[in-house]
Design a protein around this motif. Structure first.
Motif, PDB file in Angstrom:
ATOM      1  N   GLU A 204      14.158   8.064 -49.519  1.00 34.19           N
ATOM      2  CA  GLU A 204      13.155   9.236 -49.164  1.00 34.19           C
ATOM      3  C   GLU A 204      12.593   9.185 -47.830  1.00 34.19           C
ATOM      4  O   GLU A 204      11.948   8.309 -47.267  1.00 34.19           O
ATOM      5  N   PRO A 205      13.450  10.008 -46.733  1.00 30.44           N
ATOM      6  CA  PRO A 205      13.071   9.695 -45.417  1.00 30.44           C
ATOM      7  C   PRO A 205      11.276   9.931 -45.054  1.00 30.44           C
ATOM      8  O   PRO A 205      11.006   9.416 -43.796  1.00 30.44           O
ATOM      9  N   VAL A 206      11.037  10.697 -45.851  1.00 30.03           N
ATOM     10  CA  VAL A 206       9.507  10.455 -45.998  1.00 30.03           C
ATOM     11  C   VAL A 206       8.891  10.081 -47.406  1.00 30.03           C
ATOM     12  O   VAL A 206       9.279  10.929 -48.200  1.00 30.03           O
ATOM     13  N   GLY A 207       8.300   8.920 -47.428  1.00 27.22           N
ATOM     14  CA  GLY A 207       8.072   8.532 -48.867  1.00 27.22           C
ATOM     15  C   GLY A 207       7.018   9.410 -49.289  1.00 27.22           C
ATOM     16  O   GLY A 207       5.822   9.774 -48.647  1.00 27.22           O
ATOM     17  N   ALA A 208       7.251  10.123 -50.567  1.00 26.95           N
ATOM     18  CA  ALA A 208       6.162  11.240 -51.078  1.00 26.95           C
ATOM     19  C   ALA A 208       6.142  11.023 -52.524  1.00 26.95           C
ATOM     20  O   ALA A 208       5.242  11.876 -53.095  1.00 26.95           O
ATOM     21  N   ASN A 209       6.377  10.101 -53.000  1.00 24.06           N
ATOM     22  CA  ASN A 209       6.201   9.739 -54.510  1.00 24.06           C
ATOM     23  C   ASN A 209       5.573   8.285 -54.965  1.00 24.06           C
ATOM     24  O   ASN A 209       5.462   7.970 -55.993  1.00 24.06           O
ATOM     25  N   MET A 210       4.928   7.930 -53.815  1.00 27.78           N
ATOM     26  CA  MET A 210       4.197   6.848 -53.884  1.00 27.78           C
ATOM     27  C   MET A 210       2.890   7.139 -53.377  1.00 27.78           C
ATOM     28  O   MET A 210       1.933   6.156 -52.742  1.00 27.78           O
ATOM     29  N   GLY A 211       2.412   8.400 -53.343  1.00 28.77           N
ATOM     30  CA  GLY A 211       1.557   9.177 -52.284  1.00 28.77           C
ATOM     31  C   GLY A 211       2.448   9.194 -50.936  1.00 28.77           C
ATOM     32  O   GLY A 211       3.685   8.939 -51.079  1.00 28.77           O
ATOM     33  N   VAL A 212       1.893   9.933 -49.895  1.00 30.04           N
ATOM     34  CA  VAL A 212       2.938  10.148 -48.795  1.00 30.04           C
ATOM     35  C   VAL A 212       2.755   8.697 -47.745  1.00 30.04           C
ATOM     36  O   VAL A 212       1.801   8.409 -47.314  1.00 30.04           O
ATOM     37  N   VAL A 213       3.931   8.354 -47.570  1.00 28.43           N
ATOM     38  CA  VAL A 213       4.322   7.292 -46.940  1.00 28.43           C
ATOM     39  C   VAL A 213       5.161   7.553 -45.753  1.00 28.43           C
ATOM     40  O   VAL A 213       6.426   7.511 -46.079  1.00 28.43           O
ATOM     41  N   PRO A 214       4.954   7.727 -44.508  1.00 25.14           N
ATOM     42  CA  PRO A 214       5.826   8.196 -43.391  1.00 25.14           C
ATOM     43  C   PRO A 214       6.541   6.967 -43.028  1.00 25.14           C
ATOM     44  O   PRO A 214       6.131   5.730 -43.318  1.00 25.14           O
ATOM     45  N   PRO A 215       7.865   7.067 -42.593  1.00 25.11           N
ATOM     46  CA  PRO A 215       8.476   6.170 -41.828  1.00 25.11           C
ATOM     47  C   PRO A 215       8.011   5.626 -40.771  1.00 25.11           C
ATOM     48  O   PRO A 215       7.715   6.578 -39.821  1.00 25.11           O
ATOM     49  N   LYS A 216       7.951   4.138 -40.411  1.00 24.12           N
ATOM     50  CA  LYS A 216       7.380   3.743 -39.208  1.00 24.12           C
ATOM     51  C   LYS A 216       8.488   4.171 -38.040  1.00 24.12           C
ATOM     52  O   LYS A 216       9.733   4.292 -38.464  1.00 24.12           O
ATOM     53  N   GLU A 217       8.004   3.875 -36.860  1.00 26.70           N
ATOM     54  CA  GLU A 217       9.039   4.241 -35.864  1.00 26.70           C
ATOM     55  C   GLU A 217      10.290   3.035 -36.111  1.00 26.70           C
ATOM     56  O   GLU A 217      10.074   1.971 -36.040  1.00 26.70           O
ATOM     57  N   GLY A 218      11.518   3.716 -35.873  1.00 22.54           N
ATOM     58  CA  GLY A 218      12.493   3.045 -35.823  1.00 22.54           C
ATOM     59  C   GLY A 218      13.027   2.610 -37.095  1.00 22.54           C
ATOM     60  O   GLY A 218      14.191   2.079 -37.372  1.00 22.54           O
ATOM     61  N   PHE A 219      12.389   3.103 -38.253  1.00 21.61           N
ATOM     62  CA  PHE A 219      12.904   2.602 -39.627  1.00 21.61           C
ATOM     63  C   PHE A 219      14.001   3.356 -39.892  1.00 21.61           C
ATOM     64  O   PHE A 219      15.120   2.787 -40.171  1.00 21.61           O
ATOM     65  N   LEU A 220      13.900   4.513 -39.817  1.00 15.59           N
ATOM     66  CA  LEU A 220      15.131   5.352 -40.372  1.00 15.59           C
ATOM     67  C   LEU A 220      16.580   5.076 -39.405  1.00 15.59           C
ATOM     68  O   LEU A 220      17.612   5.034 -39.874  1.00 15.59           O
ATOM     69  N   GLN A 221      16.329   5.088 -37.903  1.00 11.38           N
ATOM     70  CA  GLN A 221      17.427   4.701 -37.159  1.00 11.38           C
ATOM     71  C   GLN A 221      17.740   3.278 -37.674  1.00 11.38           C
ATOM     72  O   GLN A 221      19.141   2.981 -37.580  1.00 11.38           O
ATOM     73  N   GLY A 222      16.845   2.270 -38.030  1.00 11.96           N
ATOM     74  CA  GLY A 222      17.227   1.186 -38.257  1.00 11.96           C
ATOM     75  C   GLY A 222      18.228   1.084 -39.680  1.00 11.96           C
ATOM     76  O   GLY A 222      19.268   0.525 -39.633  1.00 11.96           O
TER      77      GLY A 222
END
Ligand code: KE4
Length: 424
Positions: A204-222
């Motif tokens: 989930e490019p933004v976690g939204a099913n454990m509550g909302v958990v944004p991707p840290k800087e660089g996580f998605l590119q990583g």
């Protein structure tokens, strides 16, 4: 006894848990769920005549607000020709062209009937295309209820406190590996351990099913880089973020290109629609063009296509809507942060644009473990206070608050005033 309570008493006799989807049962927050009579704009009305400001928005589809006139008109007009033919229709071509011509990484797309079906199909295509069988998912992410994904899943599974599901044989999950959200090392370790036998990493490019958990800087590119290095496909599960964070979803918002995406919710405007799509060379693996089988009696249903297409056209044509949604998110979630600062409330507020939530946790929430540390009793008390004061939110700490274009500054200020009272 309220009508909701009476309906719930009847419902539990004939429907498991009295609901057709577990999160609706309010199981973790109160006894009887509110049964809804109708909704318009950002307001929802229960069968006892109570009105609420709605932050569930049907779990995301109602991004324009409930009962949008243009969408309703399109559904009525389409239904005059019949409800379903089991044959190809023009609307399906229009829908596919409209999306593929506007989202660069979606060269081909297949309509299905839910986000679950979209994920199930995307995983099968990834395995068929790569010839590999392992899948990496993240603890706390929820990708619908297909067997292989019911491992350390979020949403209703996490709410129930049972990390997995009964009835899922080992054989269905033996190829599912669990990584830690926002932890690239945990992903690399699994890719190396599996000797590059991973077909796909689904996130989930933004976690939204454990509550909302944004991707840290660089996580998605990583993740993008690791998938390229180890020959795995990157699947963005955009069932929530698709057409919400930008027209091109989280991929457009963060500027990361996935190999496959899954859609749901907004794409159907409240009608049962899911979809999966991506690069042509991958999607041409799907039957009848290719050897990966997937089918559906009601896939691309003409009424659902009419509704979804009108919603997507409104989202595309109104270039300011994403700015407005972002501003509403800032007003609400920064407003809550200000209240917490003023009143020394030790809790967390996570948000990305029009998605967000309060975590009843004293430490920052960046993954499943830190989300699980939340005080769900404190959440339940807060939920019931807000519900009884006219604010309708997801009945679980492990869900999101959804804003729509129909939420006005007045509605948001009213919500903030209630929060001010509650956390006084
Ligand atoms: P559906 O099968 O419920 O249409 O979509 C499954 C799904 C897939 N991927 C993501 C990221 C999702 O959030 C979902 C479904 N979301 C939940 C709410 N967290 C649906 C609500 C429910 O289960 O009733």
């Amino acid at each position: 006894m309220t009508k909701s309570e009476e309906l719930f008493q009847r419902a539990v006799k004939r429907i498991p848990g009295g609901v057709n989807s577990p999160v609706r049962a309010y199981g973790s927050v109160t006894e009887a769920p509110r049964f809804i009579q109708g909704a318009v704009g950002c307001k929802i009305f229960d069968v006892d005549g109570n009105e609420y400001i709605d932050y569930i928005d049907s779990w995301g589809p109602m991004i324009l607000g409930h009962n949008n006139e243009q969408i309703k008109e399109a559904v009525i007009r389409a239904s005059e020709n019949g409800l379903s033919f089991g044959c190809a229709t023009e609307k399906e071509v229009e829908m596919a062209e409209f999306i593929c011509e506007r989202i660069p990484h979606v060269e081909m797309i297949r309509m299905v009937n839910s986000g679950t079906e979209a994920v199930m199909s995307a995983l099968r295509v990834a395995r068929g295309y790569t010839g590999k069988s392992k899948i990496i998912k993240f603890a706390g992410c929820y990708h619908g209820h297909t067997d292989a994904m019911l491992v350390s899943a979020g949403s209703g599974v996490m709410t129930s406190g049972v990390p997995d599901s009964a009835g899922v044989p080992k054989g269905c999950t033996q190829d599912t590996m669990i990584a830690v959200y926002n932890d690239l090392n945990s992903v690399e370790q699994l890719l190396v351990e599996s000797k590059d036998q991973v077909a796909a990493v689904i996130v989930e490019p933004v976690g939204a099913n454990m509550g909302v958990v944004p991707p840290k800087e660089g996580f998605l590119q990583g993740l993008r880089d690791l998938c390229d290095k180890h020959g795995a496909l990157l699947i963005f599960d955009e069932v929530i973020t698709g057409f919400r964070l930008s027209f091109a979803g989280a991929a457009g918002y963060f500027g990361i290109t996935p190999d496959l995406v899954t859609y749901g919710k907004i794409i159907g405007a409240g009608m049962p629609v899911g979809a999966y799509g991506g690069r042509k060379e991958i999607m041409e693996m799907v039957a009848p063009a290719g050897p990966v089988y997937q089918a559906g009696t009601l896939s691309g249903n003409p009424i659902a296509m009419a509704a979804g297409l009108v919603q997507l056209k409104i989202l595309w044509d109104d270039q300011d809507i994403y700015k407005r949604l972002h501003q509403k998110g800032e007003l609400l979630f920064d407003g809550i942060r200000n209240i917490f600062r003023e009143k020394n409330v030790p809790y967390q507020v996570n948000s990305v644009s029009s998605l967000g939530c309060i975590f009843f946790a004293k430490e920052p929430v960046t993954d499943y473990a830190s989300a699980k540390a939340s005080d769900t009793k404190a959440f339940s008390d807060y939920f019931q206070y807000m519900l009884n004061h006219g604010v309708h939110m997801a009945p679980s700490q492990f869900e999101a608050m959804f804003l729509s274009d129909a939420h006005t500054e007045t509605d948001i200020q009213e919500t903030l005033q209630l929060l001010q009272q509650y956390f006084a």
